[in-house]
Motif scaffolding. Structure first.
Motif, PDB file in Angstrom:
ATOM      1  N   GLY A   1       0.764  -1.340   0.008  1.00 47.06           N
ATOM      2  CA  GLY A   1       0.154  -0.013  -0.082  1.00 47.06           C
ATOM      3  C   GLY A   1       0.941   1.266   0.038  1.00 47.06           C
ATOM      4  O   GLY A   1       1.909   1.357  -0.345  1.00 47.06           O
TER       5      GLY A   1
ATOM      6  N   VAL B   1      -3.375   3.494   2.261  1.00 47.31           N
ATOM      7  CA  VAL B   1      -4.239   3.261   1.315  1.00 47.31           C
ATOM      8  C   VAL B   1      -3.730   1.745   0.938  1.00 47.31           C
ATOM      9  O   VAL B   1      -2.803   1.522   0.506  1.00 47.31           O
ATOM     10  CB  VAL B   1      -4.287   4.190   0.023  1.00 47.31           C
ATOM     11  N   HIS B   2      -4.487   0.697   1.402  1.00 47.64           N
ATOM     12  CA  HIS B   2      -4.241  -0.564   1.057  1.00 47.64           C
ATOM     13  C   HIS B   2      -4.038  -0.916  -0.615  1.00 47.64           C
ATOM     14  O   HIS B   2      -4.696  -0.133  -1.496  1.00 47.64           O
ATOM     15  CB  HIS B   2      -5.179  -1.411   1.680  1.00 47.64           C
TER      16      HIS B   2
ATOM     17  N   SER C   1      -5.427  -2.804  -2.523  1.00 50.18           N
ATOM     18  CA  SER C   1      -6.655  -3.188  -2.989  1.00 50.18           C
ATOM     19  C   SER C   1      -7.672  -1.875  -3.179  1.00 50.18           C
ATOM     20  O   SER C   1      -8.630  -1.892  -3.809  1.00 50.18           O
ATOM     21  CB  SER C   1      -7.296  -4.234  -2.196  1.00 50.18           C
ATOM     22  N   GLU C   2      -7.381  -0.821  -2.565  1.00 48.84           N
ATOM     23  CA  GLU C   2      -8.040   0.347  -2.615  1.00 48.84           C
ATOM     24  C   GLU C   2      -7.422   1.278  -3.293  1.00 48.84           C
ATOM     25  O   GLU C   2      -7.792   2.664  -3.502  1.00 48.84           O
ATOM     26  CB  GLU C   2      -8.320   0.825  -1.254  1.00 48.84           C
TER      27      GLU C   2
ATOM     28  N   SER D   1      -9.617   0.578  -9.265  1.00 50.24           N
ATOM     29  CA  SER D   1     -10.797  -0.240  -9.468  1.00 50.24           C
ATOM     30  C   SER D   1     -10.422  -1.594 -10.110  1.00 50.24           C
ATOM     31  O   SER D   1     -11.045  -2.670 -10.107  1.00 50.24           O
ATOM     32  CB  SER D   1     -11.934   0.164 -10.176  1.00 50.24           C
TER      33      SER D   1
ATOM     34  N   VAL E   1      -8.577  10.925  -1.293  1.00 48.00           N
ATOM     35  CA  VAL E   1      -8.806   9.802  -0.469  1.00 48.00           C
ATOM     36  C   VAL E   1     -10.305   9.767   0.195  1.00 48.00           C
ATOM     37  O   VAL E   1     -10.561  11.103   0.551  1.00 48.00           O
ATOM     38  CB  VAL E   1      -7.470   9.434   0.357  1.00 48.00           C
TER      39      VAL E   1
ATOM     40  N   MET F   1     -11.880   5.435   5.391  1.00 50.05           N
ATOM     41  CA  MET F   1     -12.732   4.324   5.452  1.00 50.05           C
ATOM     42  C   MET F   1     -13.136   3.944   6.884  1.00 50.05           C
ATOM     43  O   MET F   1     -14.196   3.727   7.473  1.00 50.05           O
ATOM     44  CB  MET F   1     -12.220   3.131   4.744  1.00 50.05           C
TER      45      MET F   1
ATOM     46  N   SER G   1      -7.443   4.293   7.832  1.00 46.55           N
ATOM     47  CA  SER G   1      -7.545   3.395   6.593  1.00 46.55           C
ATOM     48  C   SER G   1      -8.358   4.356   5.511  1.00 46.55           C
ATOM     49  O   SER G   1      -9.428   4.892   5.737  1.00 46.55           O
ATOM     50  CB  SER G   1      -8.480   2.216   6.740  1.00 46.55           C
TER      51      SER G   1
ATOM     52  N   SER H   1      -8.914   5.067   1.109  1.00 46.64           N
ATOM     53  CA  SER H   1      -9.134   4.378  -0.167  1.00 46.64           C
ATOM     54  C   SER H   1      -9.379   5.535  -1.346  1.00 46.64           C
ATOM     55  O   SER H   1     -10.090   6.604  -1.238  1.00 46.64           O
ATOM     56  CB  SER H   1     -10.702   3.719  -0.307  1.00 46.64           C
TER      57      SER H   1
ATOM     58  N   LYS I   1      -9.806   4.676  -4.537  1.00 55.02           N
ATOM     59  CA  LYS I   1     -10.878   4.062  -5.874  1.00 55.02           C
ATOM     60  C   LYS I   1     -12.289   4.529  -5.336  1.00 55.02           C
ATOM     61  O   LYS I   1     -13.002   4.692  -5.925  1.00 55.02           O
ATOM     62  CB  LYS I   1     -10.744   2.594  -6.200  1.00 55.02           C
ATOM     63  N   ARG I   2     -12.524   4.659  -4.076  1.00 58.08           N
ATOM     64  CA  ARG I   2     -13.949   4.977  -3.438  1.00 58.08           C
ATOM     65  C   ARG I   2     -14.118   6.549  -3.395  1.00 58.08           C
ATOM     66  O   ARG I   2     -15.163   6.963  -2.858  1.00 58.08           O
ATOM     67  CB  ARG I   2     -14.072   4.359  -2.256  1.00 58.08           C
TER      68      ARG I   2
END
Length: 157
Positions: A20, A33-34, A36-37, A40, A58, A61, A70, A72, A74-75
């Motif tokens: 991350g 930010v992991h 996976s985040e 997409s 960002v 989360m 945490s 993200s 992408k969100r």
């Protein structure tokens, strides 16, 4: 500065690891930010998407009791909509939509009717019928090699 879950902020990437990236949110707050985040789509190498010093948007989360934040990427951006000409006509989605729209009814007895004992007796009856049919229609051909070999050699002993 109090961070709220769901708020969208801008921050600067301060460090990148294989799992991350760390983002400075200002006021001495840093979140992670992991991988996976980040995007997409699947991210194999985070360095292809982020660089140290880059400013990113960002979404917060979670904020843990121990102060870990945490984030993200992408969100933080609105989800891209599908073009109208590109509809998914797969049977899978249609079937799921139909199941979702159908009212669900639950009962303790199975829909086929009867109690557990009735179902077991029907199963045993159909199983016996199938086994009888197999025995009549060539069930004798299903033997192990050893059995077939010994039957053939019984005439030569």
């Amino acid at each position: 500065m109090q961070l709220e879950v769901g708020s969208v902020l801008e921050g600067k990437v301060t460090g990148i690891t294989k799992f991350g990236a760390f983002v400075d949110l200002g006021s001495g707050k840093t979140g992670m930010v992991h991988i996976s985040e980040v995007a997409s789509q699947y991210v194999n190498d985070i360095n292809e998407h982020l660089t140290v010093g880059q400013t990113v948007k960002v979404k917060v989360m979670t904020v843990a009791d121990d102060g870990k934040i945490s984030l993200s990427i992408k969100r933080a951006e609105p989800r891209p909509e599908r073009p109208q000409g590109q509809q998914n006509n797969s049977n899978y989605n249609r079937d799921n939509r139909e199941r979702r729209d159908r009212p669900q009814t639950f009962s303790s007895a199975p829909q086929t009717g009867g109690s557990f004992d009735d179902m077991v007796s029907r199963f045993l009856q159909s199983s016996d019928e199938k086994m009888t049919a197999l025995r009549k229609n060539g069930g004798s051909e299903r033997r192990s090699r050893r059995g077939a070999y010994s039957k053939q050699n019984q005439y030569y002993d």
